[in-house]
Scaffold this active site. Structure first.
Site, PDB file in Angstrom:
ATOM      1  N   HIS A  87      94.149  72.675   6.827  1.00  0.00           N
ATOM      2  CA  HIS A  87      93.898  71.494   7.642  1.00  0.00           C
ATOM      3  C   HIS A  87      95.111  70.567   7.738  1.00  0.00           C
ATOM      4  CE1 HIS A  87      89.635  72.270   8.439  1.00  0.00           C
ATOM      5  NE2 HIS A  87      89.598  72.767   7.220  1.00  0.00           N
TER       6      HIS A  87
ATOM      7  N   VAL B 216      89.621  78.543  11.302  1.00  0.00           N
ATOM      8  CA  VAL B 216      88.278  78.424  11.883  1.00  0.00           C
ATOM      9  C   VAL B 216      88.270  77.572  13.143  1.00  0.00           C
ATOM     10  CG1 VAL B 216      87.150  78.756   9.657  1.00  0.00           C
ATOM     11  CG2 VAL B 216      87.717  76.439  10.415  1.00  0.00           C
TER      12      VAL B 216
ATOM     13  N   ASP C 154      89.179  72.941   1.567  1.00  0.00           N
ATOM     14  CA  ASP C 154      88.253  73.895   2.163  1.00  0.00           C
ATOM     15  C   ASP C 154      88.947  74.750   3.225  1.00  0.00           C
ATOM     16  OD1 ASP C 154      88.516  71.681   3.866  1.00  0.00           O
ATOM     17  OD2 ASP C 154      86.654  72.162   4.892  1.00  0.00           O
ATOM     18  N   GLU C 155      88.305  75.856   3.540  1.00  0.00           N
ATOM     19  CA  GLU C 155      88.681  76.716   4.662  1.00  0.00           C
ATOM     20  C   GLU C 155      90.136  77.180   4.617  1.00  0.00           C
ATOM     21  OE1 GLU C 155      87.354  74.327   7.962  1.00  0.00           O
ATOM     22  OE2 GLU C 155      85.334  75.184   7.866  1.00  0.00           O
ATOM     23  N   VAL C 156      90.607  77.521   3.428  1.00  0.00           N
ATOM     24  CA  VAL C 156      91.932  78.123   3.304  1.00  0.00           C
ATOM     25  C   VAL C 156      91.852  79.568   3.780  1.00  0.00           C
ATOM     26  CG1 VAL C 156      93.670  78.912   1.655  1.00  0.00           C
ATOM     27  CG2 VAL C 156      92.695  76.608   1.459  1.00  0.00           C
TER      28      VAL C 156
END
Length: 595
Positions: free
Chosen positions: A303, A327, A367-369
């Protein structure tokens, strides 16, 4: 223009002329079977008739009148109201000497809230008793942590001197919560055109959960300081206590970091869409006076993107096709192999901590690595191989753990102390990586997956404390059109306030509920800006506020009529464009709409 003013003036005068005769209400209310029932006013009953606002104070005391959230402790309420003068409100206290400005802000806000209850069409009847508010707290300390006690006692009584409201609390935050309850016990009576307060009440109240928050993402779309403050105002009205500011992301970097000016210069959508240190400090002060912490988040290592263009410290920035690397466009992750990453992070942390007034907790995102994003960098691959690592998922999890340890070290250095750290659920919070790389004495895990995700129990079994943001009940951007394809967005359907109200921490955490600090409603803003902000949040967030403060045994149905009153209060007093839940007829005909 002059002609328009004349026409407007004539119309207004005509309206006022009519109002004296025709704007008097035709209906009053009586309490019948715990519901306020509409009755037509006649010459015979007008003197004893009760307005809807007054009826709500006393009818169905199990629902605690007009209070939202409902109190958790002892409540005793009398049967009388007393007329007060909104121009004669005084405060008596020997407390708040350490930081008196915050108490001044709280009292000024309270007085302003009472005046917002007055009709704009004409003046209320003169007279009424003084309202004298006596406040005693045990400590002037303004520090706010997860252990801060927010409870209070409130006693209202009437004598010849006026109406006395006595507040006792351990600190500013409890006293402020008492003022919120007191305000809800003061109503405008449209039959008699006067302000009335409950004449006798005793309340002992404290929240069931310590963390009660809203997340607002200000990276995907920019939000003005005024709209942020408006959100915080609504939070204060329902006793939420944490504004989680997701201030940056890969889409934009609107936060001004003076030691790293390129971040906002290249990363903000425009020079007008930045948050200066002064802006942040203004929001923090505004929130603190309303009993709310502002929790900063710097989400990493994923992010990140916009603002980092010239630093050569990221991988897969704006890579296409983006779905292969992240994502949501634009992609971007920090490169943990580069030492300069941690120098820049230390600068960001230091300035965030300073301008957010040394917060008691810090959110590091996490998150979301994407493994595929890191694996697209040949230089990062070579660095890993040189360390004797492979390029399997477990090796990239080791890389992630390496980043997290180094980033945390720099945060602690910038902060001069260790504070609890919040991380989102992710692959890193699954076993075996959870036990390998995260310390349950340092990290709080914020879950965003469904409430019945098996990962939740694993995290709790490993001794971690938790904040709940299960997307199937607390993601408020769900249920709208998709923005990268056709159909509905990924987390549809729309989540009504009823589901939020019945989202119980005991159901999610089971026997480990004591490890749950509380919950947070999240508003991700791909399809939201400040013009649609209020309706996305309100009054749905009020449902979570009562669940976390009171944790009532009853479900949403028992709270329905009070929710309508709460929504009206948010609009009338808070100035929020809260979503309408039902026709106004349902508000005026309590109990006749539910199936």
């Amino acid at each position: 223009m002059f002609r328009l003013l004349l026409l407007y003036g004539f119309t207004l005068l005509s309206f006022i002329g009519l109002s004296l005769a025709q704007l008097e209400p035709s209906w009053g209310y009586k309490c019948e079977h715990n519901n306020c029932k509409k009755v037509e006013l006649t010459a015979d009953n007008k003197k004893t008739a009760v307005s809807l606002s007054v009826c709500r104070l006393y009818c169905n005391l199990d629902a605690i009148g007009t209070l939202w959230p409902k109190p958790t402790g002892i409540v005793q309420i009398g049967n009388d109201v007393v007329k007060i003068s909104p121009n004669e409100i005084t405060f008596k206290t020997e407390s708040f000497k350490r930081e008196p400005a915050y108490w001044s802000m709280a009292t000024e806000r309270f007085i302003a809230m009472q005046k917002k209850k007055l009709p704009f069409k004409y003046s209320i009847r003169s007279g009424g008793k003084s309202l004298i508010i006596e406040v005693t707290v045990e400590s002037d300390d303004m520090v706010f942590t997860l252990d801060t006690y927010e409870g209070y006692k409130l006693k209202i009584s009437e004598n010849n001197d006026g109406v006395h409201a006595v507040i006792t609390a351990k600190n500013f935050y409890g006293a402020r919560n008492a003022l919120e309850s007191l305000s809800q016990l003061i109503v405008y009576d449209n039959i008699r055109n006067e302000i009335l307060a409950v004449a006798a009440v005793e309340i002992e109240d404290e929240p069931k959960f310590k963390y009660r928050g809203i997340l607002l993402d200000t990276s995907r779309n920019y939000f003005s300081i005024d709209s942020i403050k408006r959100t915080i105002e609504g939070m204060a009205m329902v006793k939420l206590n944490t504004f989680h500011w997701h201030i940056t992301d890969s889409h934009s970097f609107p936060l001004v970091v003076k030691s790293q000016p390129e971040l906002s210069k290249l990363g903000a959508y425009s020079p007008e869409k930045m948050y200066t240190p002064e802006d942040v400090e203004e929001v923090v002060r505004f929130a603190k006076a309303r009993g709310i912490r502002v929790l900063p988040e710097f989400d990493a290592p994923a992010h990140v993107g916009e603002g980092w263009q010239h630093k050569d410290l990221t991988t897969c920035f704006n890579a296409q096709p983006w779905k292969d690397y992240c994502v949501e466009a634009p992609c971007g992750q920090l490169d943990p192999s580069k030492d300069e990453v941690y120098n820049v992070l230390e600068d960001i942390y230091r300035e965030m901590i300073e301008h957010f007034q040394y917060p008691d907790i810090f959110h590091m995102g996490g998150d979301e690595v994407s493994v595929s994003c890191w694996n697209s960098s040949s230089s990062l691959q070579n660095w890993m191989i040189a360390k004797g690592w492979n390029l399997n998922e477990s090796d990239f999890m080791k890389l992630w753990g390496y980043f997290q340890n180094n980033a945390l070290e720099r945060l602690d250095k910038a902060n001069f102390k260790k504070v609890p750290i919040i991380l989102w659920t992710s692959r890193l919070t699954e076993e075996p990586f959870l036990s390998q790389y995260l310390n349950n004495q340092r990290y709080i895990i914020q879950i965003w997956t469904k409430g019945d995700d098996p990962q939740v129990q694993t995290i709790l079994e490993k001794g971690f404390k938790m904040i709940v943001s299960n997307y199937d009940a607390l993601y408020l951007d769900c249920g709208f059109g998709a923005w990268v394809t056709e159909g509905n967005n990924w987390c549809s359907p729309y989540i009504g306030w009823q589901k939020i109200y019945d989202n119980r921490m005991e159901t999610i955490a089971g026997s480990y509920v004591n490890q749950v600090y509380g919950a947070e409603a999240a508003l991700w803003t791909e399809q939201v800006d400040e013009w649609t902000l209020d309706a996305r949040l309100w009054p749905r967030v009020s449902a979570m506020a009562e669940r976390l403060w009171s944790n009532p045994e009853d479900g949403w149905r028992a709270a329905e009529s009070r929710m309508l009153v709460n929504r009206k209060r948010l609009v009338d007093i808070g100035g929020l464009s809260a979503e309408r839940l039902q026709p106004e007829w349902c508000l005026q005909n309590e109990g006749d709409c539910p199936i």
